[in-house]
Design a protein around this motif. Structure first.
Motif, mmCIF file in Angstrom:
data_model
loop_
_atom_site.group_PDB
_atom_site.id
_atom_site.type_symbol
_atom_site.label_atom_id
_atom_site.label_comp_id
_atom_site.label_asym_id
_atom_site.label_seq_id
_atom_site.Cartn_x
_atom_site.Cartn_y
_atom_site.Cartn_z
ATOM 1 N N THR A 3 0.834 -1.193 0.000
ATOM 2 C CA THR A 3 0.000 0.000 0.000
ATOM 3 C C THR A 3 0.870 1.245 0.000
ATOM 4 O O THR A 3 1.865 1.328 0.736
ATOM 5 C CB THR A 3 -0.911 0.011 1.240
ATOM 6 N N GLU A 4 0.504 2.184 -0.802
ATOM 7 C CA GLU A 4 1.258 3.430 -0.848
ATOM 8 C C GLU A 4 0.917 4.308 0.354
ATOM 9 O O GLU A 4 -0.200 4.284 0.872
ATOM 10 C CB GLU A 4 0.947 4.187 -2.138
ATOM 11 N N THR A 5 1.883 5.075 0.780
ATOM 12 C CA THR A 5 1.677 6.051 1.843
ATOM 13 C C THR A 5 1.321 7.394 1.221
ATOM 14 O O THR A 5 1.985 7.859 0.288
ATOM 15 C CB THR A 5 2.941 6.198 2.705
ATOM 16 N N LYS A 6 0.273 8.002 1.746
ATOM 17 C CA LYS A 6 -0.200 9.275 1.202
ATOM 18 C C LYS A 6 -0.051 10.369 2.257
ATOM 19 O O LYS A 6 -0.426 10.180 3.411
ATOM 20 C CB LYS A 6 -1.662 9.146 0.768
ATOM 21 N N TYR A 65 2.648 10.906 -2.831
ATOM 22 C CA TYR A 65 2.495 9.453 -2.802
ATOM 23 C C TYR A 65 3.880 8.794 -2.691
ATOM 24 O O TYR A 65 4.774 9.095 -3.494
ATOM 25 C CB TYR A 65 1.791 8.952 -4.063
ATOM 26 N N TYR A 66 4.033 7.915 -1.691
ATOM 27 C CA TYR A 66 5.297 7.227 -1.452
ATOM 28 C C TYR A 66 5.097 5.714 -1.547
ATOM 29 O O TYR A 66 4.060 5.190 -1.105
ATOM 30 C CB TYR A 66 5.847 7.559 -0.068
ATOM 31 N N SER A 68 6.816 1.806 -0.537
ATOM 32 C CA SER A 68 7.230 1.248 0.751
ATOM 33 C C SER A 68 8.696 1.491 1.074
ATOM 34 O O SER A 68 9.154 1.193 2.170
ATOM 35 C CB SER A 68 6.944 -0.255 0.786
ATOM 36 N N PRO A 70 10.811 4.435 1.712
ATOM 37 C CA PRO A 70 9.810 5.102 0.870
ATOM 38 C C PRO A 70 10.474 6.025 -0.154
ATOM 39 O O PRO A 70 11.360 6.793 0.175
ATOM 40 C CB PRO A 70 9.027 5.919 1.880
#
Length: 202
Positions: A3-6, A65-66, A68, A70
């Motif tokens: 899952t991307e980090t937002k 948007y990053y 993992s 990151p």
């Protein structure tokens, strides 16, 4: 697939009407007793004001948007922005300028709800009421300043954003914009003079 980090970002622009807060701006890192204020806290706080100040500012939101790692995959504007905060109650207006930008403007009032006035009514009785009473009064005899003279208000905003950087689907994300409002005697004095001058039996 990871899952991307937002990370929601906020850019402030076209700010007018802001001036130095006296005696000290609560947003300043110099008066934070614990540690310097975080970059996120500062980014999501618009400039502090004295109550009764007329100002305007535009707020533009985007998303980083990053992956993992990151590693930054890219930045996209939010798809839509709205707010659940009733700015009208404070004499302000929040206008959506574009899908990712909202403008806030007006004269900020009614931040300190424990402020009250004591009036003499036409029958000679006295009553304590909030500012701008509807009743006809003969005299204003007392003003009570607020018990707390600085307040950190939060204005919740809802953002529609892409679920992932390369995705066309969207999701909702809520984040608050903060603002320190400071009570001043001068603003209250102006309110009192306007109140007395505009009373129905003046």
């Amino acid at each position: 697939m990871a899952t991307e980090t937002k990370v929601l970002r906020l850019v402030q622009s076209n700010a007018t009407g802001f001036a130095n807060i006296t005696p000290r701006d609560p947003l300043s890192t110099e008066i934070n007793d614990a540690s310097p204020l975080s970059a996120d806290y500062i980014e999501w706080h618009i400039p502090s004001i004295n109550e009764g100040t007329a100002y305007s500012i535009d707020l533009q939101a985007s998303v980083d948007y990053y992956d993992s790692t990151p590693v930054l995959l890219g930045t996209l504007p939010v798809r839509a922005v709205s707010t659940s905060y009733n700015f009208n109650q404070n004499g302000m207006v929040a206008n959506v300028i574009s899908n990712d930008t909202v403008g806030i403007s007006g004269i900020f009032t009614n931040a300190f709800l424990d402020t009250y006035y004591e009036f003499v009514l036409e029958d000679g009785s006295t009553v304590q009421m909030a500012p701008n009473p509807a009743s006809i009064f003969k005299a204003l005899i007392e003003f009570e300043m607020p018990s707390v003279t600085t307040i950190d208000l939060e204005f919740p905003f809802n953002f529609s954003i892409n679920t992932e950087f390369a995705s066309a689907t969207t999701e909702s994300n809520t984040k608050s914009v903060g603002q320190w409002v400071c009570w001043t005697y001068n603003a209250s004095e102006t309110n009192i003079l306007q109140l007395v001058a505009s009373r129905p039996n003046a």
